[in-house]
Design a protein around this motif. Structure first.
Motif, PDB file in Angstrom:
ATOM      1  N   GLN A 218       0.832  -1.208   0.000  1.00 47.55           N
ATOM      2  CA  GLN A 218       0.000   0.000   0.000  1.00 47.55           C
ATOM      3  C   GLN A 218       0.864   1.255   0.000  1.00 47.55           C
ATOM      4  N   SER A 219       0.363   2.281  -0.663  1.00 48.30           N
ATOM      5  CA  SER A 219       1.107   3.533  -0.794  1.00 48.30           C
ATOM      6  C   SER A 219       0.120   4.676  -0.955  1.00 48.30           C
ATOM      7  N   ALA A 220       0.639   5.891  -0.954  1.00 48.89           N
ATOM      8  CA  ALA A 220      -0.220   7.037  -1.245  1.00 48.89           C
ATOM      9  C   ALA A 220      -0.687   6.949  -2.697  1.00 48.89           C
ATOM     10  N   PRO A 221      -1.893   7.441  -2.998  1.00 51.99           N
ATOM     11  CA  PRO A 221      -2.368   7.432  -4.392  1.00 51.99           C
ATOM     12  C   PRO A 221      -1.420   8.206  -5.303  1.00 51.99           C
ATOM     13  N   ASP A 222      -1.378   7.828  -6.570  1.00 53.47           N
ATOM     14  CA  ASP A 222      -0.447   8.448  -7.512  1.00 53.47           C
ATOM     15  C   ASP A 222      -0.638   9.960  -7.592  1.00 53.47           C
ATOM     16  N   PHE A 223      -1.897  10.425  -7.622  1.00 47.55           N
ATOM     17  CA  PHE A 223      -2.123  11.866  -7.776  1.00 47.55           C
ATOM     18  C   PHE A 223      -1.704  12.651  -6.534  1.00 47.55           C
ATOM     19  N   ILE A 224      -1.555  11.961  -5.401  1.00 48.94           N
ATOM     20  CA  ILE A 224      -1.014  12.595  -4.197  1.00 48.94           C
ATOM     21  C   ILE A 224       0.513  12.565  -4.234  1.00 48.94           C
ATOM     22  N   ARG A 225       1.087  11.411  -4.532  1.00 42.96           N
ATOM     23  CA  ARG A 225       2.546  11.254  -4.549  1.00 42.96           C
ATOM     24  C   ARG A 225       3.202  12.220  -5.524  1.00 42.96           C
ATOM     25  N   GLN A 226       2.539  12.509  -6.622  1.00 40.05           N
ATOM     26  CA  GLN A 226       3.105  13.358  -7.658  1.00 40.05           C
ATOM     27  C   GLN A 226       2.738  14.831  -7.481  1.00 40.05           C
ATOM     28  N   SER A 227       2.146  15.175  -6.343  1.00 36.28           N
ATOM     29  CA  SER A 227       1.660  16.543  -6.126  1.00 36.28           C
ATOM     30  C   SER A 227       2.612  17.336  -5.241  1.00 36.28           C
ATOM     31  N   PRO A 228       2.443  18.662  -5.206  1.00 35.19           N
ATOM     32  CA  PRO A 228       3.261  19.497  -4.302  1.00 35.19           C
ATOM     33  C   PRO A 228       2.940  19.287  -2.836  1.00 35.19           C
ATOM     34  N   LEU A 229       1.881  18.548  -2.531  1.00 31.35           N
ATOM     35  CA  LEU A 229       1.486  18.323  -1.139  1.00 31.35           C
ATOM     36  C   LEU A 229       2.295  17.215  -0.469  1.00 31.35           C
ATOM     37  N   ALA A 230       2.981  16.391  -1.262  1.00 31.66           N
ATOM     38  CA  ALA A 230       3.584  15.166  -0.749  1.00 31.66           C
ATOM     39  C   ALA A 230       4.938  15.387  -0.091  1.00 31.66           C
ATOM     40  N   ASP A 231       5.220  14.523   0.911  1.00 29.12           N
ATOM     41  CA  ASP A 231       6.569  14.474   1.468  1.00 29.12           C
ATOM     42  C   ASP A 231       7.390  13.482   0.646  1.00 29.12           C
ATOM     43  N   ALA A 232       8.609  13.188   1.102  1.00 29.24           N
ATOM     44  CA  ALA A 232       9.510  12.329   0.330  1.00 29.24           C
ATOM     45  C   ALA A 232       8.945  10.932   0.137  1.00 29.24           C
ATOM     46  N   ALA A 233       8.105  10.477   1.068  1.00 29.33           N
ATOM     47  CA  ALA A 233       7.532   9.137   0.970  1.00 29.33           C
ATOM     48  C   ALA A 233       6.207   9.118   0.194  1.00 29.33           C
ATOM     49  N   GLY A 234       5.708  10.294  -0.189  1.00 25.65           N
ATOM     50  CA  GLY A 234       4.499  10.365  -0.995  1.00 25.65           C
ATOM     51  C   GLY A 234       3.233  10.736  -0.257  1.00 25.65           C
ATOM     52  N   TRP A 235       3.291  10.791   1.087  1.00 28.84           N
ATOM     53  CA  TRP A 235       2.097  11.114   1.882  1.00 28.84           C
ATOM     54  C   TRP A 235       1.935  12.623   2.003  1.00 28.84           C
ATOM     55  N   VAL A 236       0.725  13.091   2.292  1.00 37.78           N
ATOM     56  CA  VAL A 236       0.490  14.527   2.473  1.00 37.78           C
ATOM     57  C   VAL A 236       1.225  14.979   3.736  1.00 37.78           C
ATOM     58  N   ASP A 237       2.080  15.963   3.590  1.00 43.11           N
ATOM     59  CA  ASP A 237       3.051  16.356   4.618  1.00 43.11           C
ATOM     60  C   ASP A 237       2.416  17.299   5.641  1.00 43.11           C
ATOM     61  N   VAL A 238       1.981  16.745   6.780  1.00 46.01           N
ATOM     62  CA  VAL A 238       1.293  17.550   7.778  1.00 46.01           C
ATOM     63  C   VAL A 238       2.002  17.515   9.126  1.00 46.01           C
ATOM     64  N   ASP A 239       1.733  18.528   9.933  1.00 42.92           N
ATOM     65  CA  ASP A 239       2.158  18.517  11.326  1.00 42.92           C
ATOM     66  C   ASP A 239       1.394  17.405  12.043  1.00 42.92           C
ATOM     67  N   PRO A 240       2.070  16.552  12.817  1.00 37.29           N
ATOM     68  CA  PRO A 240       1.385  15.393  13.399  1.00 37.29           C
ATOM     69  C   PRO A 240       0.337  15.737  14.449  1.00 37.29           C
ATOM     70  N   HIS A 241       0.381  16.951  14.993  1.00 36.64           N
ATOM     71  CA  HIS A 241      -0.555  17.324  16.054  1.00 36.64           C
ATOM     72  C   HIS A 241      -1.721  18.179  15.553  1.00 36.64           C
ATOM     73  N   THR A 242      -1.434  19.194  14.716  1.00 37.66           N
ATOM     74  CA  THR A 242      -2.515  20.045  14.201  1.00 37.66           C
ATOM     75  C   THR A 242      -3.120  19.500  12.917  1.00 37.66           C
ATOM     76  N   LEU A 243      -2.390  18.607  12.224  1.00 39.09           N
ATOM     77  CA  LEU A 243      -2.788  18.031  10.942  1.00 39.09           C
ATOM     78  C   LEU A 243      -2.866  19.079   9.836  1.00 39.09           C
ATOM     79  N   ARG A 244      -2.202  20.211  10.074  1.00 31.05           N
ATOM     80  CA  ARG A 244      -2.092  21.243   9.046  1.00 31.05           C
ATOM     81  C   ARG A 244      -0.837  21.002   8.218  1.00 31.05           C
ATOM     82  N   HIS A 245      -0.915  21.292   6.928  1.00 30.67           N
ATOM     83  CA  HIS A 245       0.219  21.073   6.039  1.00 30.67           C
ATOM     84  C   HIS A 245       1.424  21.893   6.503  1.00 30.67           C
ATOM     85  N   ARG A 246       2.589  21.310   6.386  1.00 30.41           N
ATOM     86  CA  ARG A 246       3.803  21.975   6.890  1.00 30.41           C
ATOM     87  C   ARG A 246       4.182  23.201   6.070  1.00 30.41           C
TER      88      ARG A 246
END
Length: 423
Positions: free
Chosen positions: A269-297
């Motif tokens: 399992q992995s992040a969806p392709d349209f997420i992995r290839q987007s500006p929202l993704a971190d190096a692993a492909g997931w949406v890059d958020v603060d772990p406590h507020t869940l707001r994008h970094r």
């Protein structure tokens, strides 16, 4: 009399939510519960909404598959605009998303909860044999009933159960299928003639050590052949052969092929392709958020939750249930409607169905800290209990449909960020 709000543009909304799974519907419902007139668009092409935690029970003959599905239109809160389409790209600087049909929808606040990708194609030969030749998976609505058919019909032979590398949706689900199947064979006097094996790509049975002793007790009870560091790479359905890559202690690998009469597969399992290839993704492909507020970094008007978020919590419906009120609160803070940010502590839960009628109720927060919802004298989550089974079988489904998806935040009201001493 208050002035009427002008109608929202067809292509602009205060809040746009991408994904109408458990996380998306719960977030929208929590937003509407706080601001009934909030202008929200929910983007998802699916016609059906599934209660995915129920599929383990379908695979054991406890639930029937139709009880885990409802029409998407019936679960979307009233007043929310449903955009029945797929997202192609994100433009954070332009505050917009582009759909696959070319439409552009702009937003003030964006919430991303698109779930993850089940990569069935990553295992050679798997797609061609799913649903036949004894090959099944509780990770698909249409295949979970086949799991139960195989379990009921298997009189003797080898039953293989697999777990891919982390992260995956509901890390306990691969072994839930194992335990419930073995329990049926034990009760019907077939365990022994049916020999079960569990091939785990990881190095431990479960990531939170407190729950491992109880689980190992069932591995021993059912006589399961347990293999770590084994990753399923190919399936030959007609000849009923499964191929694994085994990683040895020195880092080298070897190939191992095993015969089977039944094979329960959990795909990588992995992040969806349209997420992995987007500006929202971190190096692993997931949406890059603060772990406590869940707001994008990097983008202050974007939040993410559920399976697609970069947070290290277990990817479970229980985690989404805790995250949704936090995101709803923090989106309204960003819109200037509320004052105090809310805090997510990494809570996740995995009801490990170790036998029909008993569950080890694993509950934990970030760092694998045990976080029980019930007093120890009532329910000891580190031991198999009938009360936990009743919770899973009787209480959690209605809690999902009539609580979580309706914005009723029973036991999950968000806590202010300032209340956490660690912040």
């Amino acid at each position: 009399m208050p002035a009427l709000q002008p109608p929202a543009s067809a292509n602009h909304h205060k809040v746009v939510v991408v994904g109408a799974g458990a996380a998306g519907i719960a977030t929208v419902a929590s937003l509407i519960a706080r601001e009934p007139s909030l202008d929200i668009a929910l983007i998802d092409p699916a016609e059906v909404h599934y209660y995915q935690p129920g599929w383990t029970m379908v695979g054991a003959g406890v639930f029937d598959a139709p009880s885990t599905a409802r029409a998407m239109a019936s679960v979307i809160p009233r007043g929310v605009r449903w955009v029945k389409a797929k997202v192609r790209t994100f433009d954070p600087s332009g505050q917009s998303v582009t759909l696959e049909d070319g439409r552009v929808i702009s937003y003030e606040q964006l919430v991303v909860c698109s779930g993850l990708k089940l990569d069935w194609e990553a295992i050679d030969g798997l797609v061609d044999t799913l649903g036949r030749n004894g090959v099944t998976s509780n990770y698909r609505f249409d295949l979970a009933p086949y799991t139960w058919e195989l379990v009921r019909k298997l009189k003797q032979g080898r039953a293989l159960f697999c777990q891919p590398p982390m992260p995956i949706k509901c890390a306990g689900a691969p072994q839930k299928a194992l335990y419930l199947s073995c329990d049926h064979w034990l009760r019907s006097g077939r365990l022994g003639a049916v020999k079960a094996s569990f091939f785990n790509a990881g190095a431990v049975l479960f990531g939170v050590p407190d729950y491992v002793p109880a689980l190992m007790g069932y591995i021993d009870k059912y006589g399961v052949n347990l293999s770590y560091s084994h990753r399923l790479t190919a399936v030959d359905g007609p000849n009923q052969r499964a191929t694994f890559i085994c990683t040895l202690p020195d880092g080298s690998t070897q190939t191992r092929t095993e015969p089977f009469d039944m094979l329960h597969v959990v795909p990588p399992q992995s992040a969806p392709d349209f997420i992995r290839q987007s500006p929202l993704a971190d190096a692993a492909g997931w949406v890059d958020v603060d772990p406590h507020t869940l707001r994008h970094r990097r983008f202050g008007n974007i939040h993410a939750l559920g399976d697609v978020a970069s947070t290290s919590n277990a990817k479970t419906a229980a985690a989404a249930r805790k995250q949704a009120p936090v995101v709803a609160n923090n989106v309204l803070v960003a819109l200037g409607r509320l004052q105090s940010l809310a805090h997510y502590d990494g809570y996740g839960s995995c009801p490990l169905t170790v036998e029909r009628g008993k569950i080890v109720l694993a509950e934990f927060t970030y760092g694998g800290k045990v976080a029980p919802s019930f007093p120890h004298w009532l329910l000891d989550g580190c031991k198999p209990t009938r009360l936990a089974w009743l919770l899973k079988a009787k209480l959690l489904p209605p809690l999902y449909w009539y609580g979580m998806l309706k914005g009723r935040e029973w036991l999950v009201r968000p806590k202010p960020l300032a209340n956490e001493a660690s912040q």
